[in-house]
Design an enzyme around this catalytic site. Sequence first.
Site, PDB file in Angstrom:
ATOM      1  N   ASN A  10      64.082 -56.305 -45.271  1.00 49.09           N
ATOM      2  CA  ASN A  10      64.160 -57.280 -44.181  1.00 49.09           C
ATOM      3  C   ASN A  10      65.453 -58.049 -44.422  1.00 49.09           C
ATOM      4  O   ASN A  10      65.518 -58.901 -45.299  1.00 49.09           O
ATOM      5  CB  ASN A  10      62.946 -58.221 -44.237  1.00 49.09           C
ATOM      6  CG  ASN A  10      63.082 -59.383 -43.257  1.00 49.09           C
ATOM      7  OD1 ASN A  10      63.934 -59.363 -42.380  1.00 49.09           O
ATOM      8  ND2 ASN A  10      62.237 -60.391 -43.418  1.00 49.09           N
ATOM      9  N   TRP A  11      66.458 -57.700 -43.640  1.00 52.16           N
ATOM     10  CA  TRP A  11      67.778 -58.299 -43.884  1.00 52.16           C
ATOM     11  C   TRP A  11      67.878 -59.742 -43.397  1.00 52.16           C
ATOM     12  O   TRP A  11      68.834 -60.422 -43.721  1.00 52.16           O
ATOM     13  CB  TRP A  11      68.854 -57.445 -43.197  1.00 52.16           C
ATOM     14  CG  TRP A  11      69.261 -56.250 -43.993  1.00 52.16           C
ATOM     15  CD1 TRP A  11      68.705 -55.815 -45.159  1.00 52.16           C
ATOM     16  CD2 TRP A  11      70.337 -55.350 -43.693  1.00 52.16           C
ATOM     17  NE1 TRP A  11      69.366 -54.692 -45.594  1.00 52.16           N
ATOM     18  CE2 TRP A  11      70.361 -54.382 -44.718  1.00 52.16           C
ATOM     19  CE3 TRP A  11      71.265 -55.247 -42.653  1.00 52.16           C
ATOM     20  CZ2 TRP A  11      71.291 -53.345 -44.750  1.00 52.16           C
ATOM     21  CZ3 TRP A  11      72.187 -54.216 -42.664  1.00 52.16           C
ATOM     22  CH2 TRP A  11      72.206 -53.269 -43.707  1.00 52.16           C
ATOM     23  N   LYS A  12      66.947 -60.169 -42.559  1.00 49.96           N
ATOM     24  CA  LYS A  12      67.003 -61.535 -42.002  1.00 49.96           C
ATOM     25  C   LYS A  12      68.353 -61.730 -41.306  1.00 49.96           C
ATOM     26  O   LYS A  12      68.824 -60.822 -40.660  1.00 49.96           O
ATOM     27  CB  LYS A  12      66.729 -62.564 -43.111  1.00 49.96           C
ATOM     28  CG  LYS A  12      65.482 -62.192 -43.930  1.00 49.96           C
ATOM     29  CD  LYS A  12      65.017 -63.269 -44.842  1.00 49.96           C
ATOM     30  CE  LYS A  12      63.751 -62.796 -45.563  1.00 49.96           C
ATOM     31  NZ  LYS A  12      63.132 -63.831 -46.361  1.00 49.96           N
ATOM     32  N   HIS A  45      56.715 -62.688 -39.019  1.00 52.23           N
ATOM     33  CA  HIS A  45      57.257 -63.134 -40.306  1.00 52.23           C
ATOM     34  C   HIS A  45      57.088 -64.658 -40.434  1.00 52.23           C
ATOM     35  O   HIS A  45      57.227 -65.383 -39.449  1.00 52.23           O
ATOM     36  CB  HIS A  45      58.734 -62.749 -40.426  1.00 52.23           C
ATOM     37  CG  HIS A  45      59.241 -62.946 -41.808  1.00 52.23           C
ATOM     38  ND1 HIS A  45      59.656 -64.174 -42.265  1.00 52.23           N
ATOM     39  CD2 HIS A  45      59.351 -62.083 -42.857  1.00 52.23           C
ATOM     40  CE1 HIS A  45      60.008 -64.053 -43.537  1.00 52.23           C
ATOM     41  NE2 HIS A  45      59.836 -62.803 -43.924  1.00 52.23           N
ATOM     42  N   GLU A  53      58.972 -66.877 -41.483  1.00 51.82           N
ATOM     43  CA  GLU A  53      60.120 -67.680 -41.026  1.00 51.82           C
ATOM     44  C   GLU A  53      60.076 -67.856 -39.507  1.00 51.82           C
ATOM     45  O   GLU A  53      60.491 -68.887 -38.986  1.00 51.82           O
ATOM     46  CB  GLU A  53      61.434 -67.029 -41.489  1.00 51.82           C
ATOM     47  CG  GLU A  53      61.647 -67.256 -42.983  1.00 51.82           C
ATOM     48  CD  GLU A  53      62.430 -66.166 -43.685  1.00 51.82           C
ATOM     49  OE1 GLU A  53      63.098 -65.355 -43.012  1.00 51.82           O
ATOM     50  OE2 GLU A  53      62.379 -66.122 -44.932  1.00 51.82           O
ATOM     51  N   GLU A  97      52.557 -61.461 -47.311  1.00 52.66           N
ATOM     52  CA  GLU A  97      53.684 -62.227 -47.836  1.00 52.66           C
ATOM     53  C   GLU A  97      53.290 -63.690 -48.034  1.00 52.66           C
ATOM     54  O   GLU A  97      53.351 -64.486 -47.092  1.00 52.66           O
ATOM     55  CB  GLU A  97      54.860 -62.159 -46.863  1.00 52.66           C
ATOM     56  CG  GLU A  97      55.385 -60.762 -46.646  1.00 52.66           C
ATOM     57  CD  GLU A  97      56.867 -60.791 -46.282  1.00 52.66           C
ATOM     58  OE1 GLU A  97      57.640 -60.140 -46.991  1.00 52.66           O
ATOM     59  OE2 GLU A  97      57.237 -61.476 -45.328  1.00 52.66           O
ATOM     60  N   GLY A 143      61.667 -65.782 -50.920  1.00 49.95           N
ATOM     61  CA  GLY A 143      62.993 -66.338 -51.170  1.00 49.95           C
ATOM     62  C   GLY A 143      63.013 -67.414 -52.236  1.00 49.95           C
ATOM     63  O   GLY A 143      63.999 -68.121 -52.409  1.00 49.95           O
ATOM     64  N   SER A 190      59.810 -62.131 -52.917  1.00 52.50           N
ATOM     65  CA  SER A 190      60.556 -62.013 -54.175  1.00 52.50           C
ATOM     66  C   SER A 190      60.227 -60.725 -54.941  1.00 52.50           C
ATOM     67  O   SER A 190      60.254 -60.710 -56.172  1.00 52.50           O
ATOM     68  CB  SER A 190      60.347 -63.246 -55.063  1.00 52.50           C
ATOM     69  OG  SER A 190      60.788 -64.413 -54.381  1.00 52.50           O
ATOM     70  N   GLY A 209      63.196 -58.823 -49.019  1.00 51.32           N
ATOM     71  CA  GLY A 209      64.265 -59.622 -48.428  1.00 51.32           C
ATOM     72  C   GLY A 209      65.533 -59.515 -49.264  1.00 51.32           C
ATOM     73  O   GLY A 209      66.289 -58.549 -49.172  1.00 51.32           O
ATOM     74  N   GLY A 210      65.744 -60.497 -50.118  1.00 50.62           N
ATOM     75  CA  GLY A 210      66.982 -60.596 -50.901  1.00 50.62           C
ATOM     76  C   GLY A 210      67.399 -59.299 -51.583  1.00 50.62           C
ATOM     77  O   GLY A 210      68.572 -58.902 -51.513  1.00 50.62           O
TER      78      GLY A 210
HETATM   79  P1  PGA Z   1      62.319 -62.110 -50.292  1.00 53.23           P
HETATM   80  O1  PGA Z   1      61.872 -62.021 -48.756  1.00 53.23           O
HETATM   81  O2  PGA Z   1      62.152 -60.748 -50.874  1.00 53.23           O
HETATM   82  O3  PGA Z   1      63.742 -62.550 -50.256  1.00 53.23           O
HETATM   83  O4  PGA Z   1      61.413 -63.108 -50.943  1.00 53.23           O
HETATM   84  C1  PGA Z   1      60.789 -61.233 -48.363  1.00 53.23           C
HETATM   85  C2  PGA Z   1      60.539 -61.386 -46.904  1.00 53.23           C
HETATM   86  O5  PGA Z   1      60.720 -62.504 -46.380  1.00 53.23           O
HETATM   87  O6  PGA Z   1      60.177 -60.430 -46.202  1.00 53.23           O
END
Ligand code: PGA
Length: 255
Positions: free
Chosen positions: A13-15, A99, A101, A171, A177, A217, A238-239
């Site tokens: 998930n590149w956001k 998600h 966010e 999640e 994050g 994470s 994500g990251g």
């Molecule tokens: P993260 O993000 O791996 O950076 O914690 C995961 C996500 O939001 O899907």
Amino acid sequence: MDKTKRSAVIAGNWKMNMTPSQTGAFIKELAPKVAGLDGCKVVLCVPYVDIAAAVEAAKGTNIEIGAENVHWAEKGAYTGEISGAMLSECGVKYVIVGHSERRQYFGETDVTVNERVKAGLSNGLKVILCVGETLTEREQGVTYETVARQTKIALLGVSADELKNVIIAYEPVWAIGTGKTATAEQAEEVCAQIRGVIADIYCEACAEATTIQYGGSMNAKNAAELLSMKNIDGGLIGGASLKSDDFTVIVKAAQ
Ligand code: PGA
């Protein structure tokens, strides 16, 4: 619980990261590293403007492209939104919906998540449905209630047949994050509970066939342990999905 009944899916998930030119370069770098790793599906969910570059760069590889959201309407006066038909015509195969966010910053509710899930499915997309509790919800002991409510409302009106195209990503919001990963046991416990919710609203076999990812994470160091749990069938990353070496280690851990 038989993990072979469902496919493992590692999705990035590149956001709001990467431009189109960076996208092309990244996928060219990643593709040879994950080539032949067919024990799991490899997906990158990218910003809308990167989709064309991503689909082009992923041609002939085992990487599939996803989007990060989809609007519920077919078309119309929804400035700034993108429809399922637009995505599928661009070669998108997956879409993330709900998600945290989106829920936290953009007013997404269980009801709009449900509308978006249905729009994704009716346009032939595989939906990665995100659920998860906040830190307060965990501390107050309502993790189960939270993920059960989110799951049940998101899947209202989704048939057992359509469920085959739904992946659930557990999640925990406090782990996204933050560098704070849920322990493998914490993640396994909630993923098992979500599977139980699917069994309740559909059937035991439907639950056994549903891919449930962990996200929050997940990285090159902790992926193997998380993915060894019997109810964790993949990851939403994500990251670590922005670094091709780290993402490759996670894909290898899912083989
Ligand atoms: P993260 O993000 O791996 O950076 O914690 C995961 C996500 O939001 O899907």
